[in-house]
Design a protein around this motif. Sequence first.
Motif, mmCIF file in Angstrom:
data_model
loop_
_atom_site.group_PDB
_atom_site.id
_atom_site.type_symbol
_atom_site.label_atom_id
_atom_site.label_comp_id
_atom_site.label_asym_id
_atom_site.label_seq_id
_atom_site.Cartn_x
_atom_site.Cartn_y
_atom_site.Cartn_z
ATOM 1 N N ARG A 196 49.647 35.343 39.352
ATOM 2 C CA ARG A 196 49.260 34.190 38.540
ATOM 3 C C ARG A 196 50.415 33.190 38.401
ATOM 4 O O ARG A 196 50.227 31.995 38.617
ATOM 5 N N TRP A 230 46.883 46.871 40.381
ATOM 6 C CA TRP A 230 46.538 45.530 40.922
ATOM 7 C C TRP A 230 46.432 44.504 39.801
ATOM 8 O O TRP A 230 46.913 43.379 39.916
ATOM 9 N N THR A 231 45.811 44.909 38.660
ATOM 10 C CA THR A 231 45.672 43.974 37.529
ATOM 11 C C THR A 231 47.037 43.587 36.978
ATOM 12 O O THR A 231 47.323 42.410 36.725
ATOM 13 N N LEU A 232 47.917 44.592 36.781
ATOM 14 C CA LEU A 232 49.230 44.305 36.219
ATOM 15 C C LEU A 232 50.071 43.449 37.160
ATOM 16 O O LEU A 232 50.739 42.494 36.727
ATOM 17 N N THR A 242 48.942 41.445 39.479
ATOM 18 C CA THR A 242 48.367 40.103 39.536
ATOM 19 C C THR A 242 48.799 39.272 38.332
ATOM 20 O O THR A 242 49.179 38.102 38.458
ATOM 21 N N ARG A 243 48.746 39.910 37.172
ATOM 22 C CA ARG A 243 49.141 39.177 35.954
ATOM 23 C C ARG A 243 50.632 38.857 35.974
ATOM 24 O O ARG A 243 51.047 37.793 35.507
ATOM 25 N N ILE A 279 43.453 50.053 40.539
ATOM 26 C CA ILE A 279 42.906 48.871 39.854
ATOM 27 C C ILE A 279 43.850 48.403 38.747
ATOM 28 O O ILE A 279 44.129 47.210 38.589
ATOM 29 N N ILE A 280 44.390 49.388 37.974
ATOM 30 C CA ILE A 280 45.325 49.028 36.899
ATOM 31 C C ILE A 280 46.584 48.380 37.483
ATOM 32 O O ILE A 280 47.068 47.349 36.989
#
Length: 575
Positions: A210, A201-203, A205-206, A198-199
């Motif tokens: 984006r 994927w978040t990083l 994605t950011r 999850i971490i």
Amino acid sequence: MKWNVGTKIGVGFCILLVAFIVVGLVSYRTTNELIAASDLRKQSYEVLRAIDDLVSQLQDVEIGQRSYAITGDESYRETSLAAATNAEQALRNLRALVQADSPQAHRLDAIEPAARERIAYGRDTIAAIVGQGVAAGEKMIRSGKGKALMHQIRTGTREMEREELGRLDQRAEATEANGWLARTAIVAGTLAALAIAIIAWTLLTRAIARPLTEITSVAARVAVGDLDARLPDYRREDEVGRLARAFSELVRSLQALTQVAERIAAGDLRVEVSPRSRDDVLGNAFLRMAENLRTQIRTIVEGAAVLGSASSQIVTSTAQLASSAAESATAVNETTTTVEEVRQTAHMASEKAQLVAGTAQRAAQISQQGRKSTEDMTGGIERIRQQMGAIAASMMRLSEQSHAIGQVIATVEDLAAQSNLLAVNAAMEAAKAGDAGKGFGVVAQEVKNLAEQSRQATNQVRTILADIQKAASAAVLATEEGGKAVEAGAGQTAVARDSIRTLYDSVSEAAQAATQIAASSQQQLVGVDQVGRAMGSILEASNQNVASAKQLESAARELDDLGQRLKQAADRYEV
């Protein structure tokens, strides 16, 4: 630290891979421990079963020898001896299971001599009963040696069972602990891997998704022609930053080319286009387009001046041409009218000649058909005569075969008479035989009945055959008369054929003459038609020349107007 997109994605996947490897190693280790504990428990159960089997077989030895001593039944003796053999096998199995276990092996060492002695004592007791009688066996049993040995064996086996049961408890606790550790490691590792995923994927994605979404949105606006779109200033050195800067540079280049295109559209061809590099296909294309437009506009201005003076001369010449073409069309129209009258007269003569030739041809065809019909009739009569002869021959053969059938019928009738006579003799013999010949008498009666039926059938066939012979004789006479009538018809047909052949020759000559006349008339008509079509073509060409002259005059005037407008349009551009 400046990482590119591939490095960031690789680091994220490496972290996930390490987490999964750790979970896998812990799971593998605990699984191996569970398997080892399960194997040890299985071994303990096998040891307990082997101990129970040994004790059970020794008890069977004891029960068998006592029962044999009491009852003398041989089945008890066999049971005791078989149990002794099984006890030895159970002892060997137990030894194989505990040979690597020192404490249990020592206990078995203390039990094994007593067990073997008890087996030997049971066999000795059975042998004493067999050799010396029941009293000797009872004496050995009452001595109490067997009971003492069994007590020693049971004491030792109970200690072994207590040891294995204690080990089972310890191994069950170890298995439970390993299972809890495995579940904890798997759950904790899975949750940790999920959190890391999850971490990551978040990083990612950011850092990647984006900015790519924003670039895609701006690219979509540029794709529909909106060049006012702007991208944020990404101060990054990875692929995303370089992509954003390259796309911003592309948008600025398109905006510059758009300003150049607007000046060209306003008529200012003095613009200067500066390609960004030798590979700038769009910039080089704009540069060539501006230069080509300047060259073409200069050429158009010069051509418009020449076109204006030439168009005036063309207008004067086309007016004179239109006047001459109108006079020629009037003369050709009068000539065409005369040729049309001559063509109609020739067409009427040709139709009459065609009618005569057609009538002659039909008469020739009818006579030809008549001649062919008589020839076909002659051939048909000849075939009928041949067929009548064949029918007469067939009828003669039929009459001969009828005589042959009559002879066969006579033979069958003789056989029926002999069969009847044979049946009578058989009946007489059966009557002489009495009761023993009744069956043979029934057969004789059946043979007699069959002989009677054969005689009746023979009479019916003879009657039918007589009718066939009469009909065949009448058919032969009728065939001979038909042959004579066919011969007479063939002679009359030959006379008619000669007459029709003479008529066909006369009609054929007349048809050929009429055909030649029609062909000559047709050739004359074709020639007149060709002259008429030629005059029509000349008239049409003259009319077209008149129309073309008028169109040419109108086109020359339009061309003059076009030259003026073209000169005015070229004057709008600044070169």
